[in-house]
Design a protein around this motif. Sequence first.
Motif, short mmCIF file in Angstrom:
data_model
loop_
_atom_site.label_atom_id
_atom_site.label_comp_id
_atom_site.label_asym_id
_atom_site.label_seq_id
_atom_site.Cartn_x
_atom_site.Cartn_y
_atom_site.Cartn_z
N ASP A 1 -5.36 -7.82 -7.60
CA ASP A 1 -5.32 -6.97 -7.77
C ASP A 1 -5.37 -6.26 -7.66
N HIS A 2 -5.08 -4.20 -7.95
CA HIS A 2 -4.53 -3.18 -7.53
C HIS A 2 -6.27 -2.44 -7.48
N LEU A 3 -6.23 -1.49 -6.60
CA LEU A 3 -7.65 -0.26 -6.26
C LEU A 3 -6.81 0.85 -6.69
N ASN A 4 -7.05 2.17 -6.43
CA ASN A 4 -6.42 3.38 -6.55
C ASN A 4 -7.19 4.64 -6.68
N LYS B 1 1.25 -1.04 0.24
CA LYS B 1 0.17 -0.20 0.33
C LYS B 1 0.85 1.61 -0.11
N TYR C 1 -3.07 3.27 -3.02
CA TYR C 1 -3.61 2.93 -3.52
C TYR C 1 -3.31 1.57 -3.14
N ARG C 2 -3.84 -0.03 -3.32
CA ARG C 2 -3.49 -1.19 -2.05
C ARG C 2 -3.16 -2.37 -3.62
N THR C 3 -2.13 -2.97 -3.96
CA THR C 3 -1.88 -3.72 -4.71
C THR C 3 -1.60 -5.03 -3.68
N SER D 1 -8.38 0.49 -11.29
CA SER D 1 -8.31 -0.71 -10.54
C SER D 1 -7.82 -1.80 -11.57
N TYR D 2 -7.63 -3.09 -11.50
CA TYR D 2 -7.52 -3.63 -12.27
C TYR D 2 -7.03 -5.41 -11.24
N ILE D 3 -8.05 -6.22 -11.85
CA ILE D 3 -6.92 -7.95 -11.45
C ILE D 3 -6.89 -8.37 -12.43
N THR E 1 -10.65 7.63 -9.89
CA THR E 1 -10.11 6.13 -9.25
C THR E 1 -9.85 5.10 -10.14
#
Length: 1004
Positions: A509-512, A444, A470-472, A542-544, A540
């Motif tokens: 996954d990723h979220l920002n 993060k 972000y968090r990955t 994201s990806y997976i 915002t």
Amino acid sequence: MKHMLLKILALCFVVYSGAQNINVSGIVQDQSGLPIPGANIIVKNTTQGEITNFDGGFTLTDVKPGATIVVSFVGYITKEVVIKDNSNLIIQLIEDIAQLNEVVVIGYGAQKKQDLTGAVSVVNAKTIEDLNPIDAAQALQGTSAGVSVSTPSGSPGGGFNILIRGVSSNIDNGPLVIIDGYKGDLNTINPNDIETFSVLKDAQAAIYGIEGANGVVLVTTKGGKRNTAAKFNYNGYTGMQQTTRQLPFMNATEYAITLNESYAADGKALPFPDISGLGKGIDWQDELFETAPITNHNVSISGGGAKSTYYFGGSILEQDGIIASDKSNFQRANVKTKLSFDITEKLKFTTSANYFNSNRNRIGENALGVPLFNALNYSPTYSLGQEDVSGFLGNEVVNPLSQLANTYDELNGNSIEGTFQIDYSILDNLTITSRIGIKSYNEKGKSFSPIVNYGAGKVFNTDRSSVYQYRTTDNSYTWETFATYNPVFGKNHNTTFTLGTSALRNWGDHLNATGFDVPNNSWEFADISLANGLSEAKSTGSYIYDSRLASFFGRLQYDYKGKYLLSAMIRRDGSSDFSPDNRIDYFSSVTAGWKISDEAFLEDSNVINFLKLRGSYGTLGNNVGSDLYRAGLSGEATYVFNNALVTGTANGRIPNPDAKWEVAEKFDVGLDLNLFNNKIEITTDYFIEDRNDLLIEGFPVSGILGAGAPGAGLPTVNAGTTRNKGVELFINYKETISENTSFSIAYNVTKINGEVTAINGGVIPEAGNFSVGQPAIARMEVGQPLGYLYGLKTDGIFQNQAEIDAAPSQSSLGAVSAPGDFKYVDVNGDNEITIDDRTYLGKPQPDYIMGLNLSFNYRNLDFGAYMYGELGKETVRNYERDEPNVNRLNMYLNRWTGEGSTNSMPRNTIGATTNKVFSDFYVEDSSFLRIQNIQLGYSLSQPVVDKLGVSKFRLYFSVNNAFTFTKYMGYDPAATNNAAIGGGIDYGFYPISRQFIVGLNLSI
């Protein structure tokens, strides 16, 4: 009465026997009579043991007469001695070349080094201990032939890049890293937990199929030893760091003089009418660089019984940056365990686990506009707190100290990784191994951009605060089951079959998100939950991803009479990254060897102790694509509905259903030679690699397909081939001069020639930025090295107007030439200088990589030095801003001032010129030799150590990155972002630090 008498006799016997237990002392020596310190002495079938001291001596207490002691040391034949009395023993061990070469991991098994038929380099724990690397990858730098290690940044936690035998792929050239059987990363493990590196460089790596083309680094971590008492180790150091270099920029007076000259040449008023009081002004590098601490602590305990072993380790590293240590620092913690148990005589269980935690604060690095870049370009006439409010220095240069004060960027990473393995011996010669390796990494991060104004029109000005978070999560598992069968076919035929299957999955996954209007414009309140401002643009993302690989593999290893060697392997891989029609392929190789020294005509040689000829050929894969065969909804789509903007998504990159992985075709022939009682060891290899089906990104296709839409892009196509060929040489000489004195010298050098041999459709991929608005300066072209530098070639300086009139016109470059400007070469002969006259200017990859390692021991003193060098490479100087009023290197003091003054440095002017067009003027020879480690150690003598109750007590002082010898003017001639195309461009790399370290090695 009879029974009572027997009991009394038995009691007397026991008492008598106990009273007769004895203390045993002795010395362990080699064949020359020299002591062997560190040898293991174990009372057979017990856990009672001892380790020989510096003089080879040992003492065992309370040993029963008739007991057997087992004496062992790496590189020598284990010897058993029956204890008869308490006399002082002299035990001589015989050197065992076969055992000395035994522990070499080659993937799904191990092999004696003397039986290897592939090109393998090995680095052991002793080298790691000497080098004290922060990142484990550093231990391979200069110690392994054919391996180069570079860093994209000298900042704490910046990481390292590894290349094995050069650059072959235009996308990814990093090796596969396997740690105790699972796919891992070197930057998450503690270097002190590593027992050995094995680097597979040729077709022997085909056992890893689709992932082995760039070479394989196999890491074996430390474990306990059977029948060994608990051993505690502490290795720690503390020290200080400083920059290895400051660039020679102008001081305030020099800067003002040259700037006045520039303005005068253009007929403008002087910016500094009076320079008398300027002096040296502010050296912004002095203000940025500082002395910073570094500390590292490693502890471990290991041992084992008759049926089990254990190893527990822990470490903490704390490193502050040499620039803004409160904004640039790194902390790493590791906890390591490794256990093994014999559940039954046939069933063995082994587990290895590593926990990793890192915290890193970082500043902008290696790009235009970062603090170090601004420190080089900011005016030395300004005071420390002075902002360029008028925009005198242009819109992209700001006060570096102010920029640092407004920089907030941190990240935290946690990883748990390890293996669970069982080995079941169905028969004496048949073993089945099954293991699962797992890794889960969570990261993060958060960065904060406060409201700030650096001056009129500055691109760094921010009128609205924001926080980005972000968090990955990245996960992987590898499950493998394989059988190893050693059938017996007579006494002269030795065969090993390996047959197995493997399944690999990578997913994550990723979220920002970005929040605006941070309360109080403060880092303390920088959190999305508190930032309630809205933005019209999407804030915002994201990806997976989910990638899977299923494989089957087999290998045959055969030798006849131990001297004619053959190994053949095949692997079938199926990857979900490619379309169903292209996701399965086969990779195979064959390797062979001949131990010439085992032939009758060399058996009795007093010169040649070992001579082996070997060769290999095979194909391997490089899986650098992901979902290339289908389109993702990653494009931009913004529409107007009901008089309001609505953000949606659209197709992104054009898919290519025919995409598949790259294939490496490798050939290697090598020679291994030991001379003069194994004092000299020589290994040499000649290799050729053809990398086929290179994946070319952005391959041009018809515009009808929609590649020009926002967020879209051209497809990635298999459309290129490269060839690397070269020679490796490794020489090691060791000598024992006397009982107290010994030394060794090891040298390795690798010569590599690489070129692009084919690109479909005449496409020339380009990358790499220079200044602003100029075309890319690195490219991939047939007949040239991959990623070579491309620009205009200079031919001196125009000295007068007559030379200009006689030369081809250069006006198409953007300005009319004047005396004092560069004269460019008309490469294509059309009597006009244009961008079509660009040509080869150099390459960022070296022709030669080499290492020289020295060690010397005298009594209790030990000395070591490690050196690393690269020759025949170039780097682009791109840390000078293209603005008229910024500071410059002091080499511009030798500028052209009139006819005949110089033929290499252009004139000063603020007017329009062609001098700033990319040319060989900005390309420098970045060959270098670096003394990367010098270490002096002192071990306490054995009597003192015995009094302290420890087995080892060594103090040492070392200097890391002590000296770098180079002509290159930048901070680090070895630095690169590791891009195959565009990797040799220096934006002001964060320099590596010189470290002065005091450390302690303690064993109990």
